[in-house]
Design an enzyme around this catalytic site. Structure first.
Site, PDB file in Angstrom:
ATOM      1  N   ASN A 118      41.846  -3.865  -5.186  1.00  0.00           N
ATOM      2  CA  ASN A 118      41.593  -3.481  -3.796  1.00  0.00           C
ATOM      3  C   ASN A 118      40.799  -2.182  -3.826  1.00  0.00           C
ATOM      4  O   ASN A 118      41.349  -1.132  -4.123  1.00  0.00           O
ATOM      5  CB  ASN A 118      42.933  -3.308  -3.065  1.00  0.00           C
ATOM      6  CG  ASN A 118      42.755  -2.783  -1.654  1.00  0.00           C
ATOM      7  OD1 ASN A 118      41.640  -2.719  -1.141  1.00  0.00           O
ATOM      8  ND2 ASN A 118      43.866  -2.401  -1.032  1.00  0.00           N
ATOM      9  N   TRP A 119      39.519  -2.295  -3.524  1.00  0.00           N
ATOM     10  CA  TRP A 119      38.646  -1.111  -3.640  1.00  0.00           C
ATOM     11  C   TRP A 119      38.814  -0.147  -2.464  1.00  0.00           C
ATOM     12  O   TRP A 119      38.266   0.949  -2.494  1.00  0.00           O
ATOM     13  CB  TRP A 119      37.175  -1.543  -3.763  1.00  0.00           C
ATOM     14  CG  TRP A 119      36.864  -2.287  -5.031  1.00  0.00           C
ATOM     15  CD1 TRP A 119      37.751  -2.705  -5.998  1.00  0.00           C
ATOM     16  CD2 TRP A 119      35.568  -2.709  -5.486  1.00  0.00           C
ATOM     17  NE1 TRP A 119      37.093  -3.356  -7.009  1.00  0.00           N
ATOM     18  CE2 TRP A 119      35.737  -3.377  -6.717  1.00  0.00           C
ATOM     19  CE3 TRP A 119      34.286  -2.603  -4.960  1.00  0.00           C
ATOM     20  CZ2 TRP A 119      34.677  -3.918  -7.435  1.00  0.00           C
ATOM     21  CZ3 TRP A 119      33.221  -3.147  -5.666  1.00  0.00           C
ATOM     22  CH2 TRP A 119      33.415  -3.796  -6.890  1.00  0.00           C
ATOM     23  N   LYS A 120      39.502  -0.612  -1.416  1.00  0.00           N
ATOM     24  CA  LYS A 120      39.726   0.227  -0.218  1.00  0.00           C
ATOM     25  C   LYS A 120      38.384   0.749   0.307  1.00  0.00           C
ATOM     26  O   LYS A 120      37.381   0.037   0.215  1.00  0.00           O
ATOM     27  CB  LYS A 120      40.726   1.336  -0.538  1.00  0.00           C
ATOM     28  CG  LYS A 120      42.019   0.773  -1.156  1.00  0.00           C
ATOM     29  CD  LYS A 120      43.148   1.762  -1.255  1.00  0.00           C
ATOM     30  CE  LYS A 120      44.358   1.095  -1.889  1.00  0.00           C
ATOM     31  NZ  LYS A 120      45.538   1.947  -1.926  1.00  0.00           N
ATOM     32  N   HIS A 122      48.242  -4.940   4.547  1.00  0.00           N
ATOM     33  CA  HIS A 122      48.336  -3.816   3.603  1.00  0.00           C
ATOM     34  C   HIS A 122      48.999  -2.632   4.302  1.00  0.00           C
ATOM     35  O   HIS A 122      48.781  -2.409   5.500  1.00  0.00           O
ATOM     36  CB  HIS A 122      46.942  -3.427   3.102  1.00  0.00           C
ATOM     37  CG  HIS A 122      47.006  -2.479   1.945  1.00  0.00           C
ATOM     38  ND1 HIS A 122      47.230  -1.135   2.117  1.00  0.00           N
ATOM     39  CD2 HIS A 122      46.939  -2.689   0.608  1.00  0.00           C
ATOM     40  CE1 HIS A 122      47.284  -0.553   0.923  1.00  0.00           C
ATOM     41  NE2 HIS A 122      47.104  -1.484  -0.009  1.00  0.00           N
ATOM     42  N   GLU A 182      48.389   0.389   4.339  1.00  0.00           N
ATOM     43  CA  GLU A 182      47.454   1.313   4.999  1.00  0.00           C
ATOM     44  C   GLU A 182      47.026   0.755   6.355  1.00  0.00           C
ATOM     45  O   GLU A 182      46.839   1.505   7.316  1.00  0.00           O
ATOM     46  CB  GLU A 182      46.251   1.594   4.076  1.00  0.00           C
ATOM     47  CG  GLU A 182      46.670   2.527   2.944  1.00  0.00           C
ATOM     48  CD  GLU A 182      45.952   2.323   1.630  1.00  0.00           C
ATOM     49  OE1 GLU A 182      44.865   1.723   1.603  1.00  0.00           O
ATOM     50  OE2 GLU A 182      46.503   2.760   0.588  1.00  0.00           O
ATOM     51  N   GLU A 226      54.196  -3.991  -2.549  1.00  0.00           N
ATOM     52  CA  GLU A 226      53.624  -2.675  -2.797  1.00  0.00           C
ATOM     53  C   GLU A 226      54.494  -1.615  -2.131  1.00  0.00           C
ATOM     54  O   GLU A 226      54.333  -1.364  -0.919  1.00  0.00           O
ATOM     55  CB  GLU A 226      52.207  -2.591  -2.208  1.00  0.00           C
ATOM     56  CG  GLU A 226      51.241  -3.576  -2.792  1.00  0.00           C
ATOM     57  CD  GLU A 226      49.797  -3.102  -2.615  1.00  0.00           C
ATOM     58  OE1 GLU A 226      49.119  -2.960  -3.638  1.00  0.00           O
ATOM     59  OE2 GLU A 226      49.381  -2.856  -1.469  1.00  0.00           O
ATOM     60  N   GLY A 268      48.989   5.104  -4.730  1.00  0.00           N
ATOM     61  CA  GLY A 268      48.119   6.266  -4.844  1.00  0.00           C
ATOM     62  C   GLY A 268      48.844   7.546  -5.225  1.00  0.00           C
ATOM     63  O   GLY A 268      48.278   8.632  -5.160  1.00  0.00           O
ATOM     64  N   SER A 282      50.174   2.207  -8.071  1.00  0.00           N
ATOM     65  CA  SER A 282      49.959   3.001  -9.280  1.00  0.00           C
ATOM     66  C   SER A 282      49.989   2.178 -10.567  1.00  0.00           C
ATOM     67  O   SER A 282      50.456   2.658 -11.604  1.00  0.00           O
ATOM     68  CB  SER A 282      50.960   4.162  -9.355  1.00  0.00           C
ATOM     69  OG  SER A 282      50.760   5.056  -8.262  1.00  0.00           O
ATOM     70  N   GLY A 296      44.817  -0.538  -6.885  1.00  0.00           N
ATOM     71  CA  GLY A 296      43.942   0.292  -6.063  1.00  0.00           C
ATOM     72  C   GLY A 296      43.040   1.142  -6.947  1.00  0.00           C
ATOM     73  O   GLY A 296      42.031   0.684  -7.479  1.00  0.00           O
ATOM     74  N   GLY A 297      43.422   2.399  -7.133  1.00  0.00           N
ATOM     75  CA  GLY A 297      42.586   3.379  -7.841  1.00  0.00           C
ATOM     76  C   GLY A 297      42.048   2.884  -9.181  1.00  0.00           C
ATOM     77  O   GLY A 297      40.866   3.062  -9.488  1.00  0.00           O
TER      78      GLY A 297
HETATM   79  P1  13P Z   1      46.997   2.334  -6.201  1.00  0.00           P
HETATM   80  O1  13P Z   1      46.867   1.387  -7.350  1.00  0.00           O
HETATM   81  O2  13P Z   1      45.855   3.297  -6.065  1.00  0.00           O
HETATM   82  O3  13P Z   1      48.353   2.996  -6.158  1.00  0.00           O
HETATM   83  O4  13P Z   1      46.898   1.428  -4.855  1.00  0.00           O
HETATM   84  C1  13P Z   1      47.692   0.295  -4.744  1.00  0.00           C
HETATM   85  C2  13P Z   1      47.254  -0.467  -3.569  1.00  0.00           C
HETATM   86  O5  13P Z   1      47.433  -0.065  -2.431  1.00  0.00           O
HETATM   87  C3  13P Z   1      46.557  -1.751  -3.782  1.00  0.00           C
HETATM   88  O6  13P Z   1      46.451  -2.481  -2.600  1.00  0.00           O
END
Ligand code: 13P
Length: 252
Positions: free
Chosen positions: A10-12, A96, A98, A168, A174, A213, A234-235
């Site tokens: 997920n590149w956000k 998600h 977020e 998640e 994050g 993470s 994510g990251g």
């Molecule tokens: P991180 O891997 O940056 O913690 O993000 C997880 C995430 O929200 C994937 O959708």
């Protein structure tokens, strides 16, 4: 293995078109031999179309990060399932944390998004997870179950069979504070039990990803848990080394 592993990035809100295409080129080169795992990337909307063209003939599938449930009309800023399909998406993230926390997404709206995704022929990846306060108050199972039930509400048997779930925990996203494999496994087991109450066979085949993470260093232990079938990253999905490292950490 009954369930094919899935590693999704997920590149956000990260990646211009130029940056996205550069990362896709690296990912293709690095991961083109992988056959036993579904690899999915979810770039920002603006990069979906050019990225889809570069993914043609590859083993990497495309996801959108959100979907609106109406098909067309006066819905400024919204993107429908048919538009996502047209540009080459096969998957879409739904609910998600977020989206829930920053954009006012509710249990009800995530349900509408799930139905719209499936009606458009997209595979929804339903994201669920508790906040730190909810975990500390002992409410993890209750919160996750409510999000799961809302997302899966009123789906037909055939629709339910397509769904991917991602657990998640919000406190792990994050933050670098990954859930322990035992903590994650416990919630994954609860999710699978809840799906089993609806359909025993679907519970066996439904993929439940862990997100929060995930890094190459912790991926192998998480992915070796019996009910963890992949990762939503994510990251670490923004760099070829770390994303490929997670794909390579899948159990084989
Ligand atoms: P991180 O891997 O940056 O913690 O993000 C997880 C995430 O929200 C994937 O959708």
């Amino acid at each position: 293995m009954i369930r094919r592993p899935m590693i999704a990035g997920n590149w956000k809100l990260n990646g211009t078109v130029t940056e996205s295409l550069a990362l896709v080129r690296e990912l293709r080169n690095r991961l083109d031999k992988v056959r036993d795992c579904d690899i999915v990337i979810a770039p920002p909307y603006t990069a979906l179309h050019p990225v889809a063209a570069r993914l043609e003939g590859s083993n990497i599938a495309l996801a959108a990060q959100d979907i609106y449930w109406e098909g067309s009309g006066a819905y400024t800023g919204a993107v429908s399932g048919s538009l996502l399909k047209e540009v080459g998406c096969a998957y879409v993230l739904v609910g998600h944390s977020e989206r829930r926390q920053l954009f006012g997404e509710t249990l009800e709206s995530s349900s509408r998004r799930m139905k719209a995704a499936l009606a458009s022929g997209l595979v929804p990846i339903l994201c669920v997870g508790e906040t730190l306060a909810e975990r500390q108050a002992g409410r993890t199972d209750e919160v996750v179950a409510a999000q799961l039930d809302a997302g899966l509400m009123d789906l037909s048997h055939a629709q339910l069979a397509k769904v991917v779930v991602a657990y998640e925990p919000v406190w792990a996203i994050g933050t670098g504070q990954v859930a322990t494999p035992a903590q994650a496994q416990q919630v994954h087991d609860m999710i699978r039990e809840r799906v089993r109450a609806r359909d025993v066979d679907i519970a066996k085949t439904m993929r439940i990803l862990y997100g929060g993470s995930v890094k190459p260093e912790n991926a192998a232990e998480l992915l070796s848990q019996p009910d963890i079938d992949g990762a939503l990253v994510g990251g670490a999905s923004l760099k070829v080394e770390s994303f490929a490292g997670i794909v390579e950490a899948r159990p084989r």
